[in-house]
Scaffold this motif. Structure first.
Motif, mmCIF file in Angstrom:
data_model
loop_
_atom_site.group_PDB
_atom_site.id
_atom_site.type_symbol
_atom_site.label_atom_id
_atom_site.label_comp_id
_atom_site.label_asym_id
_atom_site.label_seq_id
_atom_site.Cartn_x
_atom_site.Cartn_y
_atom_site.Cartn_z
ATOM 1 N N SER A 51 0.786 -1.136 0.073
ATOM 2 C CA SER A 51 -0.117 0.041 0.003
ATOM 3 C C SER A 51 0.779 1.244 0.186
ATOM 4 O O SER A 51 0.620 2.183 -0.816
ATOM 5 N N VAL A 52 2.001 1.348 0.834
ATOM 6 C CA VAL A 52 2.827 2.721 0.839
ATOM 7 C C VAL A 52 3.433 2.583 -0.593
ATOM 8 O O VAL A 52 3.494 3.804 -0.823
ATOM 9 N N VAL A 53 4.012 1.621 -0.942
ATOM 10 C CA VAL A 53 4.734 1.765 -2.346
ATOM 11 C C VAL A 53 3.860 2.181 -3.499
ATOM 12 O O VAL A 53 4.192 3.209 -4.297
ATOM 13 N N PHE A 54 2.671 1.768 -3.406
ATOM 14 C CA PHE A 54 1.509 2.196 -4.465
ATOM 15 C C PHE A 54 1.081 3.768 -4.275
ATOM 16 O O PHE A 54 1.050 4.472 -5.336
ATOM 17 N N VAL A 55 1.050 3.969 -3.064
ATOM 18 C CA VAL A 55 0.469 5.402 -2.828
ATOM 19 C C VAL A 55 1.682 6.298 -3.093
ATOM 20 O O VAL A 55 1.455 7.488 -3.745
ATOM 21 N N THR A 56 2.787 6.068 -2.513
ATOM 22 C CA THR A 56 4.027 6.828 -2.752
ATOM 23 C C THR A 56 4.151 6.962 -4.338
ATOM 24 O O THR A 56 4.590 8.012 -4.603
ATOM 25 N N GLY A 57 4.244 6.027 -5.078
ATOM 26 C CA GLY A 57 4.318 5.993 -6.413
ATOM 27 C C GLY A 57 3.398 6.853 -7.367
ATOM 28 O O GLY A 57 3.514 7.665 -8.054
ATOM 29 N N GLY A 58 2.184 6.793 -6.676
ATOM 30 C CA GLY A 58 0.858 7.583 -7.227
ATOM 31 C C GLY A 58 1.481 8.921 -6.794
ATOM 32 O O GLY A 58 0.950 9.785 -7.735
ATOM 33 N N MET A 59 1.717 9.321 -5.843
ATOM 34 C CA MET A 59 1.940 10.692 -5.240
ATOM 35 C C MET A 59 3.077 11.327 -6.231
ATOM 36 O O MET A 59 3.207 12.633 -6.398
ATOM 37 N N ALA A 60 3.956 10.602 -6.748
ATOM 38 C CA ALA A 60 5.044 11.113 -7.459
ATOM 39 C C ALA A 60 4.751 11.498 -8.690
ATOM 40 O O ALA A 60 5.395 12.220 -9.242
ATOM 41 N N VAL A 61 3.380 11.297 -9.233
ATOM 42 C CA VAL A 61 3.110 11.901 -10.400
ATOM 43 C C VAL A 61 2.986 13.477 -10.389
ATOM 44 O O VAL A 61 3.113 14.322 -11.377
#
Length: 281
Positions: free
Chosen positions: A99-109
């Motif tokens: 979950s953290v990797v997914f959300v952090t990657g999404g926030m990188a957009v």
């Protein structure tokens, strides 16, 4: 200068509840100081770590920080759920990590915008907020899941006996836990700016950001928190099934105090509080 002013204001604000507790003989002064000590210790450690991470701005150190935060959140969730740390740390850690990797990657957009730079100053707060904010959702999901296994295992065997697969028989327990997580996150989203203070938006406004941008960032973080909580609970429950069933598909024996210890503790604390209030009256 500003740092010492912040500390002085903190002392002044805390003096008010301490005085009220002392004046009305409320026996919570010790708990206030214990909570203050924990807050100072945790904020101090996190502050020092974040300071050097931002100062060095190293990707390898950011990954190590992410893994450490995931491990800390997983251990906290398992301990608060009153489950065995050795048996259940792996599925919980996997769920939080995904979950953290997914959300952090999404926030990188968001770094597409020229005013936001993908660096430790941006990654560290997001990782800390996501990994720390989903602990309570994990605890709720784990308690309901293992409590359901203990109290509703007859439903599992009934479905198995009528031709259902193990996944289909576990569907009700997983669905019940995910429903509780969703209700909690919906409540948090609905209470934003009314029951829950939008700290991120207000902090960004204080730091000179545009009000609309600050409000949009707050909305993004709330949505990210909801997504992270649901993903973590879902992955954890799916991964935890192999720790619940034996090689023959039977539910493993769960000790009675594994699930009920928290309920017994809460009821004992409630009775103690009632007796204490009665004596004071």
């Amino acid at each position: 200068m500003l740092l010492y002013l912040f500390l002085a204001l903190c002392v002044v604000f805390l003096a008010v509840p301490i005085y009220v507790a002392y004046a009305y003989r409320i026996s919570e002064i010790r708990h206030i100081f214990m909570a203050l000590a924990r807050m100072v210790l945790r904020l101090g450690v996190l502050g020092v770590v974040a300071y050097y991470l931002v100062l060095w701005d190293n990707w390898l150190l950011n990954i190590v920080f992410l893994l450490l935060m995931v491990a800390y959140s997983a251990m906290s969730a398992v301990v608060k759920s009153r489950l065995g740390l050795r048996e259940y740390i792996v599925p919980v850690a996997v769920g939080i990590l995904v979950s953290v990797v997914f959300v952090t990657g999404g926030m990188a957009v968001l770094c597409i915008a020229p005013e936001i730079k993908l660096s430790s100053r941006y990654i560290v707060p997001v990782v800390a907020m996501m990994s720390g904010g989903i602990i309570e959702a994990q605890v709720k999901a784990l308690r309901l899941f293992y409590g359901g296994i203990r109290h509703h295992n007859h439903l599992y065997y009934y479905l198995i006996g009528n031709g259902a697969t193990h996944s289909e028989a576990m569907y009700y327990l997983v669905r019940r836990s995910l429903h509780a997580v969703l209700v909690k996150e919906i409540s948090r989203m609905a209470g934003m700016a009314v029951g829950i203070v939008p700290f991120v938006m207000l902090a960004m406004v204080m730091c000179g950001f545009d009000v609309l941008q600050a409000a949009a960032m707050q909305a993004v973080l709330v949505a990210a928190m909801m997504s992270a909580s649901v993903i973590a609970a879902w992955v954890t429950l799916v991964a935890a099934r192999r720790f619940v069933l034996d090689v023959y598909g039977r539910i493993k024996i769960i000790k009675p105090d594994v699930v009920n210890r928290t309920e017994n503790k809460e009821s004992t604390e409630q009775r103690s509080e009632e007796r204490r209030v009665g004596k004071e009256c």
